[in-house]
Design a protein around this motif. Structure first.
Motif, PDB file in Angstrom:
ATOM      1  N   ASP A  83      -1.123  -7.145  -9.697  1.00 17.00           N
ATOM      2  CA  ASP A  83      -1.928  -8.671  -9.525  1.00 17.00           C
ATOM      3  C   ASP A  83      -0.248  -9.175  -8.361  1.00 17.00           C
ATOM      4  OD1 ASP A  83      -4.644  -8.587  -9.185  1.00 17.00           O
ATOM      5  OD2 ASP A  83      -4.257  -9.806 -11.585  1.00 17.00           O
ATOM      6  N   ARG A  84       0.369  -8.394  -9.034  1.00 17.17           N
ATOM      7  CA  ARG A  84       1.880  -8.945  -8.189  1.00 17.17           C
ATOM      8  C   ARG A  84       1.926  -7.932  -6.918  1.00 17.17           C
ATOM      9  NH1 ARG A  84       4.332  -8.825 -13.010  1.00 17.17           N
ATOM     10  NH2 ARG A  84       4.837  -6.106 -12.646  1.00 17.17           N
ATOM     11  N   ALA A  85       2.076  -7.037  -7.443  1.00 18.31           N
ATOM     12  CA  ALA A  85       1.811  -6.331  -5.823  1.00 18.31           C
ATOM     13  C   ALA A  85       1.446  -6.571  -4.612  1.00 18.31           C
ATOM     14  CB  ALA A  85       1.924  -4.403  -6.874  1.00 18.31           C
ATOM     15  N   GLN A  86       0.516  -6.478  -5.651  1.00 23.72           N
ATOM     16  CA  GLN A  86      -0.683  -7.478  -3.614  1.00 23.72           C
ATOM     17  C   GLN A  86       0.011  -8.499  -3.724  1.00 23.72           C
ATOM     18  OE1 GLN A  86      -4.542  -8.272  -5.334  1.00 23.72           O
ATOM     19  NE2 GLN A  86      -5.537  -8.245  -2.611  1.00 23.72           N
ATOM     20  N   ARG A  87       0.627  -9.753  -4.047  1.00 22.06           N
ATOM     21  CA  ARG A  87       0.715 -10.680  -3.418  1.00 22.06           C
ATOM     22  C   ARG A  87       2.502 -10.318  -2.901  1.00 22.06           C
ATOM     23  NH1 ARG A  87      -0.212 -13.195  -9.093  1.00 22.06           N
ATOM     24  NH2 ARG A  87       1.847 -12.747  -9.056  1.00 22.06           N
ATOM     25  N   GLU A  88       2.711  -9.662  -3.133  1.00 23.98           N
ATOM     26  CA  GLU A  88       4.314  -9.598  -2.808  1.00 23.98           C
ATOM     27  C   GLU A  88       3.704  -8.635  -1.623  1.00 23.98           C
ATOM     28  OE1 GLU A  88       7.111  -7.607  -5.954  1.00 23.98           O
ATOM     29  OE2 GLU A  88       6.652  -9.997  -6.439  1.00 23.98           O
ATOM     30  N   ARG A  89       2.734  -7.460  -1.323  1.00 23.91           N
ATOM     31  CA  ARG A  89       2.399  -7.058  -0.490  1.00 23.91           C
ATOM     32  C   ARG A  89       3.049  -5.930  -0.134  1.00 23.91           C
ATOM     33  NH1 ARG A  89      -1.054  -9.122   3.289  1.00 23.91           N
ATOM     34  NH2 ARG A  89      -0.711  -7.420   4.235  1.00 23.91           N
ATOM     35  N   ASP A  90       3.693  -5.211  -1.443  1.00 21.22           N
ATOM     36  CA  ASP A  90       4.000  -4.527  -1.739  1.00 21.22           C
ATOM     37  C   ASP A  90       2.452  -3.153  -2.205  1.00 21.22           C
ATOM     38  OD1 ASP A  90       5.762  -1.871  -3.120  1.00 21.22           O
ATOM     39  OD2 ASP A  90       6.717  -2.951  -4.054  1.00 21.22           O
ATOM     40  N   TRP A  91       2.660  -2.737  -1.479  1.00 18.30           N
ATOM     41  CA  TRP A  91       1.579  -1.274  -0.968  1.00 18.30           C
ATOM     42  C   TRP A  91       2.046  -0.058  -2.211  1.00 18.30           C
ATOM     43  CZ3 TRP A  91      -2.088  -3.942  -0.124  1.00 18.30           C
ATOM     44  CH2 TRP A  91      -2.257  -5.723   0.539  1.00 18.30           C
ATOM     45  N   PRO A  92       3.045   0.451  -2.242  1.00 18.49           N
ATOM     46  CA  PRO A  92       3.167   1.660  -3.099  1.00 18.49           C
ATOM     47  C   PRO A  92       2.986   0.571  -4.536  1.00 18.49           C
ATOM     48  CG  PRO A  92       4.648   1.938  -0.555  1.00 18.49           C
ATOM     49  CD  PRO A  92       3.985   0.697  -0.799  1.00 18.49           C
ATOM     50  N   ALA A  93       3.255   0.152  -4.533  1.00 16.17           N
ATOM     51  CA  ALA A  93       3.524  -0.078  -6.180  1.00 16.17           C
ATOM     52  C   ALA A  93       2.136  -0.412  -6.369  1.00 16.17           C
ATOM     53  CB  ALA A  93       4.968  -1.800  -6.110  1.00 16.17           C
ATOM     54  N   PHE A  94       1.233  -1.317  -5.849  1.00 19.31           N
ATOM     55  CA  PHE A  94      -0.010  -1.867  -5.856  1.00 19.31           C
ATOM     56  C   PHE A  94      -0.938  -0.722  -5.779  1.00 19.31           C
ATOM     57  CE2 PHE A  94      -4.193  -2.084  -3.479  1.00 19.31           C
ATOM     58  CZ  PHE A  94      -4.665  -3.191  -4.663  1.00 19.31           C
ATOM     59  N   VAL A  95      -0.599   0.697  -5.374  1.00 15.35           N
ATOM     60  CA  VAL A  95      -0.788   1.272  -5.615  1.00 15.35           C
ATOM     61  C   VAL A  95      -1.336   2.352  -6.858  1.00 15.35           C
ATOM     62  CG1 VAL A  95      -1.345   4.160  -4.975  1.00 15.35           C
ATOM     63  CG2 VAL A  95      -1.620   2.085  -2.831  1.00 15.35           C
TER      64      VAL A  95
END
Length: 229
Positions: free
Chosen positions: A130-142
């Motif tokens: 959720d944090r990665a999605q909020r920050e739009r950090d897509w590699p971390a989100f994946v």
């Protein structure tokens, strides 16, 4: 003559095993070009023909991709993953369909068999996702999303199902990357809180329904090829 053939076959099998171990342990990540035959031959202390035969076997199994004039690249970390890539090809929908079949049962079993350590890990991954999605950090989100789904399946403590799912790790990660890159995750319900709550509450029917619902929404939105990163 039969004795020589037996020794040679055993040597090739040993080289295959060593190369598979190197791939599985991450010495050569997915997409990496492995050392040339001459370097592998010297490193392993075997002839180049033996190395060539081992590489050919691993390419047939889907672990390696031999590109004439360019080199040999790691394509998958296991025969299961290699088979999934061959069967599913590059179609995102096909990968999502395979995921749905495994993840629905994985979620149901997780609700029945999870322990406190599983819940702690799932919560950590949910927060990271959720944090990665909020920050739009897509590699971390994946990374976080793929690991969350793997951990759900692992939490069912069915070793065969977990091993099957591990076999499609690369395909799962690629599908998460494709949906995040194409922003499908913004078009559908992306909250996994209900799935986690069902697992925490030991509600197998709800957990299975939540897991299936998440994949169904992506299937409804997804179309076209699964582009590998």
């Amino acid at each position: 003559m039969p004795l020589a053939t037996t020794r040679r076959t055993r040597l090739v099998d040993q080289v295959i095993g060593q190369l598979k171990d190197a791939i599985a342990q991450g010495d050569w990540p997915i997409g990496t070009r492995i050392p040339p035959e001459s370097a592998l031959s010297e490193r392993l202390g075997v002839g180049r023909n033996t190395v060539r035969e081992a590489v050919r076997a691993l390419a047939h199994g889907g672990l390696l991709d031999v590109r004439q004039g360019d080199g040999t690249y790691v394509r998958a970390t296991s025969e299961v993953s290699g088979a999934v890539r061959r069967i599913c090809g590059t179609e995102l929908r096909e990968v999502l369909q395979v995921r749905r079949g495994l993840e629905v049962e994985g979620a149901r079993l997780a609700a029945l068999a999870r322990n406190e350590a599983d819940l702690t890990r799932l919560t950590e991954l949910m927060d990271a996702r959720d944090r990665a999605q909020r920050e739009r950090d897509w590699p971390a989100f994946v990374r976080a999303d793929a690991e969350f789904h793997r951990t759900v399946v692992h939490s069912g403590h069915n070793e065969l199902l977990a091993e099957l799912y591990r076999g499609i790790t690369e395909a799962v990660t690629a599908s998460v990357a494709a949906t995040s890159r194409d922003h499908l995750v913004e078009q559908v319900e992306t909250g996994h809180q209900d799935l986690l709550a069902a697992i925490a509450n030991r509600d197998p029917d709800r957990a299975a329904a939540e897991a299936g619902g998440l994949l169904d929404q992506l299937l409804d939105a997804a179309a076209g090829p699964l582009k590998e990163e």
